[in-house]
Design an enzyme around this catalytic site. Structure first.
Site, PDB file in Angstrom:
ATOM      1  N   LEU A   7      45.658  75.029  25.469  1.00 41.92           N
ATOM      2  CA  LEU A   7      45.257  73.491  26.057  1.00 41.92           C
ATOM      3  C   LEU A   7      45.891  72.315  26.680  1.00 41.92           C
ATOM      4  O   LEU A   7      47.386  71.786  26.117  1.00 41.92           O
ATOM      5  CB  LEU A   7      44.565  72.795  24.270  1.00 41.92           C
ATOM      6  CG  LEU A   7      43.423  71.666  25.070  1.00 41.92           C
ATOM      7  CD1 LEU A   7      41.882  72.307  25.822  1.00 41.92           C
ATOM      8  CD2 LEU A   7      43.686  70.915  24.331  1.00 41.92           C
ATOM      9  N   LEU A  41      48.912  71.663  21.565  1.00 41.40           N
ATOM     10  CA  LEU A  41      48.720  71.136  22.765  1.00 41.40           C
ATOM     11  C   LEU A  41      49.693  71.127  23.322  1.00 41.40           C
ATOM     12  O   LEU A  41      51.109  70.424  23.186  1.00 41.40           O
ATOM     13  CB  LEU A  41      48.403  69.926  21.588  1.00 41.40           C
ATOM     14  CG  LEU A  41      47.770  70.172  20.597  1.00 41.40           C
ATOM     15  CD1 LEU A  41      47.369  68.558  19.796  1.00 41.40           C
ATOM     16  CD2 LEU A  41      46.292  69.593  21.170  1.00 41.40           C
ATOM     17  N   ASP A  42      49.879  71.049  24.688  1.00 37.30           N
ATOM     18  CA  ASP A  42      50.756  71.451  25.561  1.00 37.30           C
ATOM     19  C   ASP A  42      51.201  70.121  25.927  1.00 37.30           C
ATOM     20  O   ASP A  42      50.412  69.207  26.666  1.00 37.30           O
ATOM     21  CB  ASP A  42      50.557  72.571  26.825  1.00 37.30           C
ATOM     22  CG  ASP A  42      51.749  72.088  27.727  1.00 37.30           C
ATOM     23  OD1 ASP A  42      52.939  72.603  27.821  1.00 37.30           O
ATOM     24  OD2 ASP A  42      50.707  72.043  29.334  1.00 37.30           O
ATOM     25  N   ALA A  43      52.500  69.783  26.275  1.00 40.34           N
ATOM     26  CA  ALA A  43      52.579  68.268  26.892  1.00 40.34           C
ATOM     27  C   ALA A  43      52.432  66.758  26.075  1.00 40.34           C
ATOM     28  O   ALA A  43      51.703  66.348  26.891  1.00 40.34           O
ATOM     29  CB  ALA A  43      52.710  68.323  27.837  1.00 40.34           C
ATOM     30  N   VAL A  44      51.195  67.480  25.258  1.00 38.59           N
ATOM     31  CA  VAL A  44      50.707  66.227  24.562  1.00 38.59           C
ATOM     32  C   VAL A  44      51.093  65.024  24.605  1.00 38.59           C
ATOM     33  O   VAL A  44      50.440  63.535  24.840  1.00 38.59           O
ATOM     34  CB  VAL A  44      50.269  66.374  22.941  1.00 38.59           C
ATOM     35  CG1 VAL A  44      51.238  66.606  22.165  1.00 38.59           C
ATOM     36  CG2 VAL A  44      48.727  65.975  22.538  1.00 38.59           C
TER      37      VAL A  44
END
Length: 584
Positions: free
Chosen positions: A139, A237-240
């Site tokens: 995501l 959760l990419d780069a959240v």
């Protein structure tokens, strides 16, 4: 704890409280119903005990959808066939890096979250992979492509997208903002309403979305629901960490970001009680640990400090820094665990080594990696200074030698690094190219001009098969041994991701720790020679219980004298266990 321990009313109340904090000007009851509607119909409501969310058998493979290609075949189909023939029964989970239409950053500038990149395949191919493995999907939650429908609509003042992006006055002091890049933070953009400046944490093709707008939240909940419907079980959760922006702050790790993660966890578990959230936060160690929350945020966090520390230990033949960090790491909370890795599609993150490696040690490590063909990527700190952000190099070439120069132990160091990762508390994750001792890809680096391309090779199926079948070659040696070690690991209760772990104190050249199964039926002493010299191990130093039989799981050697000595060959790894029946 999963949401199955909550009634629907209790779940709604928890969501209601978070939404009130995040969006005080909205109707929290209506927004709660909208969130439940966005995530969609429940798929699985079985109660899952925390200790059964994963096991010692779990092992993750990280790969691009086109890491291996065959003429006339869809890359995702080729990948599935390769995995089925070579890695079925080895890995339980596969992370397919962003497989959506994109405009840059090898998938992380998403144009359309709802489609599979037609150059890779289609949803049926994703569904098929999800039948064979637990599937992790990205995501990409912080930003979208500048070519996305949302951003085009922002430029034309249309919905959806007109108010989906973060705008800022270029005259405002934004020096406090923490970023992983050196490019200007704001992008000048012509719109139907005049020139606007939009926030771009990573690149000007990756435009940050504005989670202060509840419509953006609902869009992403709908995307999560779609991924779960299509068979994904793990959501990354990419780069959240950069998700919520507030002028006058660092705009990283803000309380609202943690509240959004809590909200996503509640709704994801409501949708599928077996689904897991993984936070990707390439930041200093203490900051990274906050994404466990109170066992109510990410189920799994990347162990970002492990790669630089393992690489340093093997280059320096010294476990001092690795051991100190390991002693300071808390056991993961109930219902949570670590994701251990030593290489990925990105470089070797250096921010997670801040406060763990001295400046001199870090400088020496980077100079050594550069001498092995690596590249260094940079970021700008709050004072405007350039600081090393990551080292870009294939893991195989990172181990060409030590601080003393290149030598003949490259394969052995690579295998030792992976044997450490396999035994540390948590779930191991292998980058596709580490399995085959893939060297630096200088041709791709030259073609793209991006440092990260050096470790993103696209293999042809015939060339990859030739590499792993070349008798005595590095690819064959590494591939066969890593598959063997993974299978051994999967039979040991003491390697459950939440099993007890204690660090042992031997000399700097020998890294060692102890794992004990949760039922206390098995102990494993994990011992690694980090040097290119033979090392003598006094077995009395590790205190093997004399009433039990001990053997090395890796070599099969039976330990007959518990007070004797063992000679460790350069980079030899031992998993000494008292467990005689691994099938029990």
């Amino acid at each position: 704890m999963t949401t199955d321990f909550l009634s629907l009313d209790e779940l709604k109340q928890k969501i209601h409280v978070l939404l009130q904090s995040l969006y005080p000007n909205s109707d929290p009851e209506a927004l709660t119903e909208a969130c439940l509607g966005a995530i969609g119909k429940r798929l699985n409501s079985d109660v899952v005990a925390p200790e059964r969310l994963w096991s010692e058998r779990d092992c993750l493979l990280i790969t691009y959808g086109n890491s291996v290609r065959e003429s006339g075949h869809k890359p995702l189909d080729t990948l599935q066939n390769f995995l089925h023939e070579n890695l079925q029964g080895v890995f339980t989970a596969v992370h397919i890096l962003p497989f959506f239409p994109h405009s840059s950053d090898d998938g992380f500038a998403v144009i359309d979250y709802t489609q599979v990149d037609p150059e890779l395949g289609e949803w049926d191919d994703i569904n098929a992979l999800a039948q064979d493995f637990k599937l992790m999907a990205d995501l990409v939650i912080n930003h979208v492509s500048s070519q996305s429908l949302w951003f085009r609509n922002f430029q034309y003042g249309k919905e959806p997208g007109r108010d989906y992006f973060v705008e800022a006055d270029p005259n405002y002091d934004l020096s406090m903002v923490v970023r992983p890049r050196t490019s200007p933070l704001l992008r000048k953009t012509d719109t139907a309403d005049g020139v606007k400046h939009v926030w771009c944490t990573f690149s000007h093709d990756q435009v940050d979305v504005d989670f202060r707008n509840e419509k953006v939240l609902l869009e992403y909940l709908g995307i999560i629901g779609r991924y779960l419907d299509e068979g994904a079980q793990w959501i990354r959760l990419d780069a959240v960490a950069f998700l919520w922006k507030e002028l006058g702050t660092s705009s990283i790790h803000l309380p609202q970001t943690h509240d959004v993660v809590k909200l996503i966890r509640l709704l994801t578990e409501y949708k599928n009680a077996h689904a897991l959230l993984i936070s990707e936060t390439n930041v200093p160690n203490r900051e990274n640990l906050t994404y466990f929350g109170n066992s109510n945020e990410a189920h799994i966090i990347y162990n970002f400090s492990l790669p630089p520390l393992v690489i340093h230990a093997l280059l320096a033949s010294d476990c001092t820094y690795l051991k100190s960090w390991m002693m300071s790491m808390p056991p993961s909370p109930v219902g949570c665990t670590y994701l251990n890795f030593t290489a990925s599609h990105d470089g070797i993150g250096l921010r997670p080594a801040e406060g763990l490696l001295s400046d001199d040690e870090l400088t020496q490590m980077l100079q050594t990696l550069e001498s092995f063909g690596g590249k260094i990527s940079w970021r700008t700190d709050a004072d405007g200074n350039a600081k090393a952000y990551e080292a870009n190099i294939s893991l195989y070439d990172a181990f060409k030698g030590t601080y003393q120069g290149t030598d003949r132990w490259q394969v052995e160091r690579l295998i030792a690094s992976q044997a450490i990762m396999l035994a540390v508390e948590g779930i191991p994750a292998f980058y596709f190219h580490s399995l085959f001792a893939t060297p630096n890809d200088y041709d791709k680096l030259e073609t793209t001009g991006h440092n990260r391309s050096i470790n993103r090779r696209n293999w042809s199926l015939s060339d990859l098969n030739a590499r792993i079948q070349e008798a005595g070659g590095p690819g064959q040696r590494v591939f066969d041994e890593l598959r063997r070690l993974i299978k051994i690991r999967g039979k040991q209760p003491a390697f459950h991701p939440n099993a007890t772990q204690f660090t042992l104190h031997l000399r700097p050249e020998i890294f060692a720790f102890w794992r004990q199964s949760m039922r206390r039926t098995q102990s494993i002493f994990c011992i690694y020679n980090l040097s290119d010299q033979q090392q003598e191990l006094n077995l009395a130093d590790i205190n093997l219980i004399s009433t039990e039989n001990w053997q090395d799981l890796i070599s099969g050697q039976v330990i007959s004298d518990l007070y004797g000595k063992m000679e460790l060959a350069p980079y030899q790894c031992l998993w000494l266990t008292n467990y005689s029946d691994p099938s029990a």
